[in-house]
Design an enzyme around this catalytic site. Structure first.
Site, mmCIF file in Angstrom:
data_model
loop_
_atom_site.group_PDB
_atom_site.id
_atom_site.type_symbol
_atom_site.label_atom_id
_atom_site.label_comp_id
_atom_site.label_asym_id
_atom_site.label_seq_id
_atom_site.Cartn_x
_atom_site.Cartn_y
_atom_site.Cartn_z
ATOM 1 N N ASP A 10 -87.712 -58.217 103.821
ATOM 2 C CA ASP A 10 -88.550 -57.153 104.600
ATOM 3 C C ASP A 10 -90.138 -57.438 104.465
ATOM 4 O OD1 ASP A 10 -86.543 -56.347 105.996
ATOM 5 O OD2 ASP A 10 -86.361 -54.738 104.698
ATOM 6 N N ASP A 46 -85.527 -46.128 101.487
ATOM 7 C CA ASP A 46 -84.863 -46.996 102.617
ATOM 8 C C ASP A 46 -84.373 -46.045 103.762
ATOM 9 O OD1 ASP A 46 -85.225 -49.511 101.453
ATOM 10 O OD2 ASP A 46 -83.071 -49.727 100.559
ATOM 11 N N LYS A 49 -75.127 -52.870 100.126
ATOM 12 C CA LYS A 49 -75.632 -54.382 100.029
ATOM 13 C C LYS A 49 -76.679 -54.405 98.753
ATOM 14 C CE LYS A 49 -80.057 -56.106 101.836
ATOM 15 N NZ LYS A 49 -81.399 -55.846 102.417
ATOM 16 N N MET A 52 -93.989 -45.781 98.576
ATOM 17 C CA MET A 52 -93.889 -46.858 98.030
ATOM 18 C C MET A 52 -94.211 -48.480 98.694
ATOM 19 S SD MET A 52 -90.100 -46.092 96.186
ATOM 20 C CE MET A 52 -90.046 -47.688 95.071
#
Length: 435
Positions: A121, A319, A22, A341
């Site tokens: 997000d 992620d 992605k 982060m």
């Protein structure tokens, strides 16, 4: 709004093929704006965020053709700048974090560009300073309209220079690279992000005629060229999806083979799972995760509790920390998950606690997980997906839990995972999508 009804407690068995990456797709699709010739990209994941970006480019006047599943051609030879002032553009661009990466190519090709403050997000503050500081170093000026929430940048001529990035931002590095390839002279970017996504972008740009050296390092040198041509490019497999499947296999005590994963591009992801005691076997370019009834977390050499933390590449990608956290809930031993982060990415753990997980949320960045060694299974519950990565972690938890769970707001999962319910149902899961 759609939801998943998940019947958990089932053992899965079979093969899974990851989609295209992605994060890479969002970058290389934006790079099509750097040439008036045709660019063909394959292995594009047809997920919500990527389709939104393609629709955005189509509205801008880019000629887009879907050649077959996952393969598209792009030709940006007639950009409609009037569209950038429309409500449709604002609405589409503002809903997508990746829309910020159209700005670098527009600056390079046309000397100006604008984009509304992008969405994405809700995982804490995600500043864009790196992008605009880099553009300013190249000679651009920019302004932010707080009323409309719009960023505008312009430059009569971009000129190469030396810059030390204030942070190794992946999208910031990509945006600056795309602006610099057509700048006059040589640009040197130090503290550049060097994730596989950025490496792939650089290789694609070089195939188009750019001159980028230092690929895979944090020191990039870009010799500006007058123009770029077309090319063909194939996206890597999505390493985040690969990691998600490793975690799924472990937590559900399943036997899964993940096909064609591009092992050299996974970095330390397989070894990080091995530290949790999960067996991950490399078979050619496939990963085989055998069924394990138990897995034990390693301690550090001095006997202290293991810490799993995110870091810029080649460190562990942030992620996947949500997946590591949920997998640790059924390990033997304890682990500290340190999300450095983003300050809001661990707040989904309250849902896992409701399911019976033993987690101490120390602060917005750290959570201690006391694994239960599958002696006390997670309980089914109703929950809401707050973002892409927490969403897949909650889905994995639901698949391991006893009973039927309901996950609302699964559009968040669809933004990053293509037909995840169909893929997992094919190997024994029972997930029902309810619109």
């Amino acid at each position: 709004m759609s939801k998943f009804e998940v019947i958990g407690g089932r053992r899965l068995k079979g093969e899974l093929v990851p989609q295209g990456a992605k994060n890479e797709a969002l970058q290389v699709i934006c790079a099509c704006l750097l040439t008036r010739e045709e660019v063909v990209i394959s292995n594009i994941p047809e997920i919500l965020d990527v389709i939104k970006l393609i629709d955005l480019l189509r509205g801008m006047g880019v000629k887009v053709e879907r050649l077959q599943k996952g393969e598209f051609s792009f030709r940006a030879n007639d950009i409609n700048f009037d569209y950038l002032e429309t409500e449709d553009f604002y609405s589409k661009a503002a809903s997508l974090r990746g829309s910020i990466m159209i700005l670098g190519p527009l600056l390079a090709m046309h000397g100006c560009g604008l984009v509304p403050k992008p969405g994405g997000d809700k995982i804490g503050r995600r500043r864009l300073d790196t992008h605009f500081l880099g553009f300013e170093k190249l000679g651009a000026t920019f302004e932010y309209d707080a009323i409309s929430g719009c960023y505008k940048a312009s430059a009569q001529k971009l000129r190469g220079t030396y810059m030390l990035l204030d942070e190794a931002s992946v999208t910031g590095t990509a945006n600056i690279i795309m602006a610099a390839v057509l700048a006059e002279g040589v640009t040197t970017i130090y503290n550049a992000a060097c994730e596989p996504y950025v490496q792939q972008l650089c290789r694609m740009l070089n195939a188009m005629g750019a001159r980028i050296s230092g690929i895979a390092s944090n020191l990039l040198t870009i010799e500006g060229v007058e123009s770029l041509g077309g090319c063909q490019h194939r996206c890597l497999p999505d390493m985040i999806e690969v990691g998600s499947y490793i975690g799924l296999a472990a937590l559900t005590r399943s036997e899964i083979t993940i096909k064609n994963v591009a092992i050299p591009q996974l970095g330390i992801i397989p070894d990080a799972f091995r530290k949790l005691g999960i067996r991950v076997e490399e078979r050619g370019d496939d990963l085989y995760i055998p069924r394990q009834e138990h897995y034990m977390i390693e301690d550090f050499i001095d006997g202290s509790i293991l810490t799993i933390a995110d870091a810029p590449w080649p460190g562990l990608t942030p992620d996947l920390l949500s997946v590591f956290l949920v997998v640790a809930t059924q390990a033997k031993g304890s682990v500290l998950i340190h999300q450095k982060m983003f300050e809001s990415r661990l707040f989904f753990v309250d849902k896992l606690i409701d399911m019976g997980a033993k987690i101490i949320l120390c602060d917005p960045h750290r959570a201690t997980v006391i694994g239960q060694n599958h002696e006390s299974q997670l309980r089914a519950t109703k929950m809401t997906s707050p973002d892409i990565r927490a969403g897949i972690a909650l889905l994995i938890a639901a698949l391991s839990a006893q009973g039927t769970s309901v996950i609302d707001n699964i559009d968040q999962i669809d933004r990053g995972y293509e037909h995840i319910d169909e893929k997992l149902n094919a190997i024994g899961a029972e997930i029902r999508r309810v619109d």
